[in-house]
Design a protein around this motif. Structure first.
Motif, mmCIF file in Angstrom:
data_model
loop_
_atom_site.group_PDB
_atom_site.id
_atom_site.type_symbol
_atom_site.label_atom_id
_atom_site.label_comp_id
_atom_site.label_asym_id
_atom_site.label_seq_id
_atom_site.Cartn_x
_atom_site.Cartn_y
_atom_site.Cartn_z
ATOM 1 N N GLY A 1 0.881 -1.087 0.134
ATOM 2 C CA GLY A 1 0.001 0.022 -0.002
ATOM 3 C C GLY A 1 0.770 1.367 0.088
ATOM 4 O O GLY A 1 0.375 2.447 0.256
ATOM 5 N N ILE A 2 1.990 1.251 -0.518
ATOM 6 C CA ILE A 2 2.859 2.362 -0.231
ATOM 7 C C ILE A 2 2.471 3.562 -1.412
ATOM 8 O O ILE A 2 2.477 4.854 -0.998
ATOM 9 C CB ILE A 2 4.499 1.951 -0.493
ATOM 10 C CG1 ILE A 2 5.342 3.083 -0.251
ATOM 11 C CG2 ILE A 2 4.806 1.585 -1.882
ATOM 12 C CD1 ILE A 2 5.244 3.902 1.232
ATOM 13 N N VAL A 3 1.989 2.953 -2.424
ATOM 14 C CA VAL A 3 1.560 4.100 -3.482
ATOM 15 C C VAL A 3 0.387 4.842 -2.928
ATOM 16 O O VAL A 3 0.010 5.975 -2.912
ATOM 17 C CB VAL A 3 1.400 3.561 -4.713
ATOM 18 C CG1 VAL A 3 0.593 4.348 -5.868
ATOM 19 C CG2 VAL A 3 2.577 2.675 -5.423
ATOM 20 N N HIS A 4 -0.612 4.019 -2.628
ATOM 21 C CA HIS A 4 -1.937 4.459 -1.953
ATOM 22 C C HIS A 4 -1.627 5.323 -0.751
ATOM 23 O O HIS A 4 -2.164 6.542 -0.543
ATOM 24 C CB HIS A 4 -2.596 3.168 -1.385
ATOM 25 C CG HIS A 4 -3.719 3.336 -0.487
ATOM 26 N ND1 HIS A 4 -4.818 4.236 -0.764
ATOM 27 C CD2 HIS A 4 -3.937 2.934 0.687
ATOM 28 C CE1 HIS A 4 -5.379 4.075 0.541
ATOM 29 N NE2 HIS A 4 -5.065 3.434 1.335
ATOM 30 N N LEU A 5 -0.731 5.012 0.052
ATOM 31 C CA LEU A 5 -0.376 6.006 1.260
ATOM 32 C C LEU A 5 0.210 7.404 0.700
ATOM 33 O O LEU A 5 -0.309 8.355 1.331
ATOM 34 C CB LEU A 5 0.798 5.266 2.188
ATOM 35 C CG LEU A 5 1.320 6.014 3.277
ATOM 36 C CD1 LEU A 5 -0.022 6.536 4.291
ATOM 37 C CD2 LEU A 5 2.328 5.380 4.195
ATOM 38 N N ILE A 6 1.038 7.336 -0.359
ATOM 39 C CA ILE A 6 1.514 8.471 -0.674
ATOM 40 C C ILE A 6 0.558 9.346 -1.145
ATOM 41 O O ILE A 6 0.513 10.629 -1.046
ATOM 42 C CB ILE A 6 3.160 8.133 -1.714
ATOM 43 C CG1 ILE A 6 4.166 7.785 -0.733
ATOM 44 C CG2 ILE A 6 3.047 9.544 -2.433
ATOM 45 C CD1 ILE A 6 5.327 7.502 -1.456
ATOM 46 N N GLU A 7 -0.422 8.849 -2.134
ATOM 47 C CA GLU A 7 -1.463 9.703 -2.783
ATOM 48 C C GLU A 7 -2.334 10.269 -1.633
ATOM 49 O O GLU A 7 -2.826 11.266 -1.619
ATOM 50 C CB GLU A 7 -2.098 8.580 -3.723
ATOM 51 C CG GLU A 7 -1.257 8.222 -5.024
ATOM 52 C CD GLU A 7 -1.888 7.113 -5.847
ATOM 53 O OE1 GLU A 7 -1.734 6.917 -6.967
ATOM 54 O OE2 GLU A 7 -3.100 6.902 -5.406
ATOM 55 N N GLU B 1 9.180 10.662 -5.209
ATOM 56 C CA GLU B 1 7.617 11.323 -4.603
ATOM 57 C C GLU B 1 8.322 12.441 -3.588
ATOM 58 O O GLU B 1 7.783 13.503 -3.397
ATOM 59 C CB GLU B 1 6.730 10.404 -4.127
ATOM 60 C CG GLU B 1 6.012 9.581 -5.119
ATOM 61 C CD GLU B 1 4.853 10.365 -6.112
ATOM 62 O OE1 GLU B 1 4.338 11.438 -5.388
ATOM 63 O OE2 GLU B 1 5.077 10.393 -7.193
ATOM 64 N N SER B 2 9.222 11.850 -2.951
ATOM 65 C CA SER B 2 9.939 12.707 -1.989
ATOM 66 C C SER B 2 10.634 13.923 -2.442
ATOM 67 O O SER B 2 10.767 14.999 -1.762
ATOM 68 C CB SER B 2 11.123 11.887 -1.055
ATOM 69 O OG SER B 2 12.268 11.628 -1.760
ATOM 70 N N ARG C 1 7.910 16.985 2.398
ATOM 71 C CA ARG C 1 7.294 16.522 3.689
ATOM 72 C C ARG C 1 7.480 14.882 3.693
ATOM 73 O O ARG C 1 7.086 14.365 4.745
ATOM 74 C CB ARG C 1 6.007 17.083 4.102
ATOM 75 C CG ARG C 1 5.674 18.521 4.152
ATOM 76 C CD ARG C 1 4.411 18.935 4.182
ATOM 77 N NE ARG C 1 3.384 18.818 2.890
ATOM 78 C CZ ARG C 1 2.416 17.784 3.097
ATOM 79 N NH1 ARG C 1 2.176 17.193 4.322
ATOM 80 N NH2 ARG C 1 1.660 17.684 2.329
ATOM 81 N N ILE C 2 7.778 14.330 2.711
ATOM 82 C CA ILE C 2 7.807 13.016 2.613
ATOM 83 C C ILE C 2 9.520 12.473 2.885
ATOM 84 O O ILE C 2 10.247 13.002 2.101
ATOM 85 C CB ILE C 2 7.446 12.257 1.368
ATOM 86 C CG1 ILE C 2 6.065 12.655 1.108
ATOM 87 C CG2 ILE C 2 7.903 10.961 1.302
ATOM 88 C CD1 ILE C 2 5.366 11.954 -0.258
ATOM 89 N N GLY D 1 -7.794 0.838 0.145
ATOM 90 C CA GLY D 1 -7.628 1.575 -1.004
ATOM 91 C C GLY D 1 -8.289 2.767 -1.064
ATOM 92 O O GLY D 1 -8.239 3.462 -1.965
ATOM 93 N N SER D 2 -9.126 3.241 -0.276
ATOM 94 C CA SER D 2 -9.703 4.685 -0.021
ATOM 95 C C SER D 2 -8.729 5.843 0.040
ATOM 96 O O SER D 2 -8.490 5.937 1.383
ATOM 97 C CB SER D 2 -10.964 4.486 0.659
ATOM 98 O OG SER D 2 -11.450 5.841 0.705
ATOM 99 N N ASN D 3 -8.410 6.412 -0.810
ATOM 100 C CA ASN D 3 -7.439 7.661 -0.576
ATOM 101 C C ASN D 3 -8.153 8.646 0.149
ATOM 102 O O ASN D 3 -7.339 9.188 1.341
ATOM 103 C CB ASN D 3 -6.825 8.217 -1.745
ATOM 104 C CG ASN D 3 -5.852 7.401 -2.282
ATOM 105 O OD1 ASN D 3 -5.574 6.133 -1.969
ATOM 106 N ND2 ASN D 3 -5.532 7.627 -3.775
#
Length: 408
Positions: A241-247, A274-275, A280-281, A350-352
């Protein structure tokens, strides 16, 4: 008791939560006075070795004709024929079965406790059964249900054959456990483990230092800053879920927040890019336990956004041990942990927008501090002492059946 624990990998070849759990279990069984051996197939040398770590005797073998490291981590260079061949070896690894059979005669365990059997074939259960040695199997992944990695396209015919094979080999298991009720119930479909006299949820555990936990809680109680640090630790792959988390974090769009990411994997380059777009990442990469502990302590809230049904979710209780409430997706066994500790929130996988909303709710010191007493009062559910008590009970039940001349 003389206990032989089986796992594909063992220390120092640590791959993830399963290896952490097996190591903790083995070493603490030794502390209880048991003689513990490990059978693993992670050697890169053809010659077997015997090693000893913290009182645990490790019988380390290679994986025979199965390309453990190549097939596990880099299949891109393999032909379709080679992939099929490697997968078939997982069902019948002749060399591993021979080594295991010989070790049983040499070590003479009272009970065998299998965990990950990737690459070595679950026919080892039949081998143990033929010698009337009881087997306890702990389900630590989804391999019982499907041979395909979660999220990959499945071939229905292959899945059907796999389940037929598992149904056959699992009949030789005397007891089956899992770290969550979710994983146990889903793995018992298709009449798997039909002859097991024990079918039980036994939680994974952590080594709890109550004094250290109280110290961390007191320090974090003093935090009054309106700047909040979110934390992620795990493999940087899609299913975690790393992409989902970053989004979701980018959608949060609050200047008083940071997202700290620890781990390595296929998506590390994506995370780094992304960072670069969002300062802030913060990317820490893969850290050792001491370094990881320091990042845990610096942060306020952990997020475990897995997109697949985690059999347990070890990182959740590890975060609790550093006084972090945890936001988890509603996948697998993780909601059970939140229900037990009452130190976090479950959101829809999965819900951003929902994840961003929950993260925003935790940008509140009073809400974070509400978790502290719950962690202190409830983390004991996951103590290693409690887990050892449970496994000792299971082992003894099965050993007693052997003593009564009952086939196990």
């Amino acid at each position: 008791m003389k206990i032989l624990i089986v796992n594909t990998f063992y220390y120092p070849n640590m791959q993830g939560g399963a290896e952490q759990s097996v190591k903790l279990l083995a070493e603490n069984l030794v502390k209880r006075g048991h003689e513990v051996g490990i059978f693993c197939i992670d050697s890169k040398e053809s010659k077997p070795s015997i090693e000893k770590y913290n009182g645990v005797k490790v019988f380390r073998h290679d994986s025979g004709n199965f390309n453990l490291y190549g097939f596990s981590y880099d299949k891109k260079g393999l032909s379709k024929a080679e992939k099929i061949k490697q997968k078939l070896i997982c069902y019948y690894n002749k060399k591993t079965l021979k080594c295991f059979d010989e070790l049983l005669d040499k070590f003479k365990p009272d009970v065998i406790h299998t965990n990950s059997t990737y690459g070595m074939s679950t026919l080892i259960w039949k081998t143990a059964h033929s010698k009337n040695i009881p087997v306890v199997h702990t389900i630590r992944d989804t391999a019982i249900i499907s041979p395909f990695t979660y999220g990959h396209k499945e071939n229905k015919a292959v899945v059907k054959m796999h389940r037929t094979y598992v149904k056959y080999t699992s009949q030789f298991v005397s007891g089956v456990t899992s770290p969550s009720n979710y994983t146990l119930s889903t793995s018992l479909i298709n009449n798997n483990f039909r002859n097991a006299v024990v079918k039980k949820c036994i939680f994974n555990s952590v080594q709890i230092d109550n004094d250290r936990l109280s110290e961390i809680i007191e320090i974090k109680k003093q935090r009054n800053s309106d700047f909040f640090k979110f934390f992620f630790a795990g493999r940087l792959v899609e299913i975690k879920g790393i992409v989902h988390l970053i989004e979701s974090f980018n959608q949060l769009d609050m200047d008083n927040t940071e997202l700290h990411i620890c781990g390595g994997g296929a998506l590390l380059d994506y995370v780094k890019k992304e960072s670069e777009k969002n300062s802030r990442i913060i990317v820490h990469g893969k850290l050792d336990n001491e370094q990881l502990g320091k990042v845990y302590d610096e942060c306020d809230v952990a997020v475990v956004p897995s997109m697949w049904p985690e059999p347990f979710g070890r990182v959740v209780i590890e975060a609790n041990m550093h006084a972090l409430p945890v936001i988890v997706s509603d996948c697998g066994g993780m909601p059970e942990i939140i229900s037990n500790t009452k130190a976090g929130t479950v959101y829809k996988n999965g819900s951003n927008s929902e994840l961003a909303g929950v993260m925003k709710e935790y940008c509140n010191r009073d809400k974070i501090k509400l978790s502290f007493e719950n962690i202190k009062n409830n983390i004991g559910i996951y103590s290693i002492e409690r887990q050892i008590d449970s496994f000792e009970d299971v082992y003894q039940i099965l050993i007693n059946k052997v003593k009564k001349n009952e086939k196990v």
